[in-house]
Design a protein around this motif. Structure first.
Motif, PDB file in Angstrom:
ATOM      1  N   LEU A  90       0.799  -1.220   0.000  1.00 48.77           N
ATOM      2  CA  LEU A  90       0.000   0.000   0.000  1.00 48.77           C
ATOM      3  C   LEU A  90       0.836   1.275   0.000  1.00 48.77           C
ATOM      4  CD1 LEU A  90      -2.789  -1.060   2.514  1.00 48.77           C
ATOM      5  CD2 LEU A  90      -3.037  -0.719   0.042  1.00 48.77           C
ATOM      6  N   THR A  91       2.065   1.187   0.458  1.00 46.84           N
ATOM      7  CA  THR A  91       2.899   2.383   0.569  1.00 46.84           C
ATOM      8  C   THR A  91       4.004   2.442  -0.475  1.00 46.84           C
ATOM      9  OG1 THR A  91       4.298   1.271   2.210  1.00 46.84           O
ATOM     10  CG2 THR A  91       2.461   2.586   3.048  1.00 46.84           C
ATOM     11  N   GLN A  92       3.960   1.583  -1.464  1.00 44.03           N
ATOM     12  CA  GLN A  92       5.028   1.534  -2.469  1.00 44.03           C
ATOM     13  C   GLN A  92       5.309   2.880  -3.126  1.00 44.03           C
ATOM     14  OE1 GLN A  92       3.919  -1.637  -5.112  1.00 44.03           O
ATOM     15  NE2 GLN A  92       5.490  -2.983  -4.288  1.00 44.03           N
ATOM     16  N   GLY A  93       4.290   3.650  -3.417  1.00 49.28           N
ATOM     17  CA  GLY A  93       4.489   4.908  -4.127  1.00 49.28           C
ATOM     18  C   GLY A  93       4.754   6.105  -3.238  1.00 49.28           C
ATOM     19  N   LEU A  94       4.785   5.911  -1.944  1.00 48.43           N
ATOM     20  CA  LEU A  94       4.973   7.028  -1.020  1.00 48.43           C
ATOM     21  C   LEU A  94       6.449   7.338  -0.807  1.00 48.43           C
ATOM     22  CD1 LEU A  94       2.289   6.083   1.661  1.00 48.43           C
ATOM     23  CD2 LEU A  94       2.072   7.675  -0.260  1.00 48.43           C
ATOM     24  N   PRO A  95       6.747   8.582  -0.408  1.00 47.90           N
ATOM     25  CA  PRO A  95       8.157   8.971  -0.205  1.00 47.90           C
ATOM     26  C   PRO A  95       8.895   8.110   0.830  1.00 47.90           C
ATOM     27  CG  PRO A  95       6.731  10.901  -0.156  1.00 47.90           C
ATOM     28  CD  PRO A  95       5.831   9.692  -0.217  1.00 47.90           C
ATOM     29  N   ASP A  96       8.194   7.655   1.862  1.00 54.87           N
ATOM     30  CA  ASP A  96       8.860   6.842   2.904  1.00 54.87           C
ATOM     31  C   ASP A  96       8.612   5.342   2.707  1.00 54.87           C
ATOM     32  OD1 ASP A  96       6.199   7.103   3.520  1.00 54.87           O
ATOM     33  OD2 ASP A  96       6.506   7.455   5.657  1.00 54.87           O
ATOM     34  N   ALA A  97       8.443   4.928   1.455  1.00 50.61           N
ATOM     35  CA  ALA A  97       8.152   3.526   1.137  1.00 50.61           C
ATOM     36  C   ALA A  97       9.260   2.589   1.627  1.00 50.61           C
ATOM     37  CB  ALA A  97       7.941   3.348  -0.362  1.00 50.61           C
ATOM     38  N   ALA A  98      10.505   3.051   1.602  1.00 46.81           N
ATOM     39  CA  ALA A  98      11.621   2.194   2.029  1.00 46.81           C
ATOM     40  C   ALA A  98      11.479   1.792   3.498  1.00 46.81           C
ATOM     41  CB  ALA A  98      12.946   2.907   1.798  1.00 46.81           C
ATOM     42  N   ARG A  99      10.965   2.701   4.305  1.00 49.30           N
ATOM     43  CA  ARG A  99      10.772   2.377   5.723  1.00 49.30           C
ATOM     44  C   ARG A  99       9.784   1.228   5.879  1.00 49.30           C
ATOM     45  NH1 ARG A  99       8.375   2.278  10.154  1.00 49.30           N
ATOM     46  NH2 ARG A  99       8.481   3.424  12.045  1.00 49.30           N
ATOM     47  N   TYR A 100       8.701   1.266   5.113  1.00 41.89           N
ATOM     48  CA  TYR A 100       7.692   0.212   5.201  1.00 41.89           C
ATOM     49  C   TYR A 100       8.165  -1.079   4.538  1.00 41.89           C
ATOM     50  CZ  TYR A 100       4.777   4.040   6.707  1.00 41.89           C
ATOM     51  OH  TYR A 100       4.272   5.109   7.394  1.00 41.89           O
ATOM     52  N   ALA A 101       9.005  -0.950   3.524  1.00 37.99           N
ATOM     53  CA  ALA A 101       9.517  -2.140   2.839  1.00 37.99           C
ATOM     54  C   ALA A 101      10.349  -3.004   3.785  1.00 37.99           C
ATOM     55  CB  ALA A 101      10.345  -1.737   1.624  1.00 37.99           C
ATOM     56  N   GLY A 102      11.029  -2.382   4.735  1.00 41.30           N
ATOM     57  CA  GLY A 102      11.876  -3.127   5.661  1.00 41.30           C
ATOM     58  C   GLY A 102      11.249  -3.368   7.021  1.00 41.30           C
ATOM     59  N   LEU A 103       9.954  -3.121   7.138  1.00 40.19           N
ATOM     60  CA  LEU A 103       9.294  -3.212   8.436  1.00 40.19           C
ATOM     61  C   LEU A 103       9.313  -4.624   9.028  1.00 40.19           C
ATOM     62  CD1 LEU A 103       7.990  -1.221  10.334  1.00 40.19           C
ATOM     63  CD2 LEU A 103       5.779  -1.806   9.330  1.00 40.19           C
ATOM     64  N   TYR A 104       9.052  -5.633   8.203  1.00 43.39           N
ATOM     65  CA  TYR A 104       9.051  -6.991   8.747  1.00 43.39           C
ATOM     66  C   TYR A 104      10.449  -7.367   9.236  1.00 43.39           C
ATOM     67  CZ  TYR A 104       8.239 -11.895   9.532  1.00 43.39           C
ATOM     68  OH  TYR A 104       8.149 -13.121  10.131  1.00 43.39           O
ATOM     69  N   ARG A 105      11.458  -6.979   8.478  1.00 44.86           N
ATOM     70  CA  ARG A 105      12.842  -7.278   8.876  1.00 44.86           C
ATOM     71  C   ARG A 105      13.165  -6.592  10.205  1.00 44.86           C
ATOM     72  NH1 ARG A 105      16.284 -10.396  10.212  1.00 44.86           N
ATOM     73  NH2 ARG A 105      18.430  -9.791  10.009  1.00 44.86           N
ATOM     74  N   GLU A 106      12.704  -5.341  10.370  1.00 46.53           N
ATOM     75  CA  GLU A 106      12.915  -4.645  11.641  1.00 46.53           C
ATOM     76  C   GLU A 106      12.247  -5.402  12.781  1.00 46.53           C
ATOM     77  OE1 GLU A 106      11.957  -0.461  11.737  1.00 46.53           O
ATOM     78  OE2 GLU A 106      12.615  -0.248   9.656  1.00 46.53           O
ATOM     79  N   TRP A 107      11.047  -5.905  12.517  1.00 46.44           N
ATOM     80  CA  TRP A 107      10.329  -6.664  13.540  1.00 46.44           C
ATOM     81  C   TRP A 107      11.061  -7.960  13.852  1.00 46.44           C
ATOM     82  CZ3 TRP A 107       7.951  -7.103  17.680  1.00 46.44           C
ATOM     83  CH2 TRP A 107       7.260  -8.240  18.045  1.00 46.44           C
ATOM     84  N   GLU A 108      11.602  -8.617  12.833  1.00 42.41           N
ATOM     85  CA  GLU A 108      12.355  -9.859  13.079  1.00 42.41           C
ATOM     86  C   GLU A 108      13.513  -9.612  14.038  1.00 42.41           C
ATOM     87  OE1 GLU A 108      12.339 -12.936   9.459  1.00 42.41           O
ATOM     88  OE2 GLU A 108      13.259 -11.022   8.982  1.00 42.41           O
ATOM     89  N   ILE A 109      14.159  -8.478  13.916  1.00 44.39           N
ATOM     90  CA  ILE A 109      15.304  -8.144  14.770  1.00 44.39           C
ATOM     91  C   ILE A 109      14.859  -7.854  16.198  1.00 44.39           C
ATOM     92  CG2 ILE A 109      17.109  -6.411  15.140  1.00 44.39           C
ATOM     93  CD1 ILE A 109      17.247  -6.204  12.026  1.00 44.39           C
ATOM     94  N   GLN A 110      13.697  -7.214  16.358  1.00 46.91           N
ATOM     95  CA  GLN A 110      13.229  -6.805  17.681  1.00 46.91           C
ATOM     96  C   GLN A 110      12.475  -7.872  18.452  1.00 46.91           C
ATOM     97  OE1 GLN A 110      10.979  -3.192  17.705  1.00 46.91           O
ATOM     98  NE2 GLN A 110      12.220  -2.303  16.074  1.00 46.91           N
ATOM     99  N   ARG A 111      11.776  -8.746  17.735  1.00 46.64           N
ATOM    100  CA  ARG A 111      10.897  -9.671  18.442  1.00 46.64           C
ATOM    101  C   ARG A 111      11.691 -10.600  19.360  1.00 46.64           C
ATOM    102  NH1 ARG A 111       8.943 -13.119  13.254  1.00 46.64           N
ATOM    103  NH2 ARG A 111      10.895 -14.220  12.926  1.00 46.64           N
TER     104      ARG A 111
END
Length: 137
Positions: free
Chosen positions: A98-119
């Motif tokens: 849903l956020t692919q075309g937004l300016p901060d799309a890169a942040r959302y693209a890596g969200l699952y990976r960020e969660w993998e590191i934190q969980r």
């Protein structure tokens, strides 16, 4: 459960037979038994750490009983655990789409990976690097 997953693959336009070159049952046996022991190592380490922190010493019988009860509890909670995993992956995937075309799309693209590191639960770096997800073509 296998029947449901097979039908999800069909709905997604995948051929279940070609998705598993070693055979469907071989995939599920490998998946269920996971050729890595990361989750078991984490559980053992956590169990021993808590015992040490509280200065608890268990007899062999009590230790085995604890593991059997933990396994039974895990089996009873398995559907809920799968639901959580499914929700985490689907939610972050949808957000990424849903956020692919937004300016901060890169942040959302890596969200699952960020969660993998934190969980608090994860496979260690030494675990086998199998990805059991079927990705789109």
């Amino acid at each position: 459960m296998i029947w449901g997953y097979q039908n999800l693959l069909k709905l997604a336009g995948k051929d279940p037979e070609s998705s598993f070159p070693d055979g469907i049952w071989q995939f599920y046996v490998d998946y269920a038994l996971r050729e890595d022991t990361a989750r078991h190592v984490n559980e053992t380490h956590g169990f021993d750490t808590i015992l040490r922190q509280h200065n608890i010493r268990l007899s062999e019988t009590d230790r085995i009983t604890s593991w059997v009860m933990a396994a039974i509890s895990g089996i009873h909670q398995y559907d809920a655990l799968l639901e959580i995993e499914w929700r985490e992956r689907v939610s972050t995937s949808l957000l990424r789409e849903l956020t692919q075309g937004l300016p901060d799309a890169a942040r959302y693209a890596g969200l699952y990976r960020e969660w993998e590191i934190q969980r608090p639960y994860r496979r260690g770096a030494e675990a086998a690097s199998y990805d059991y997800l079927i990705t789109g073509a």
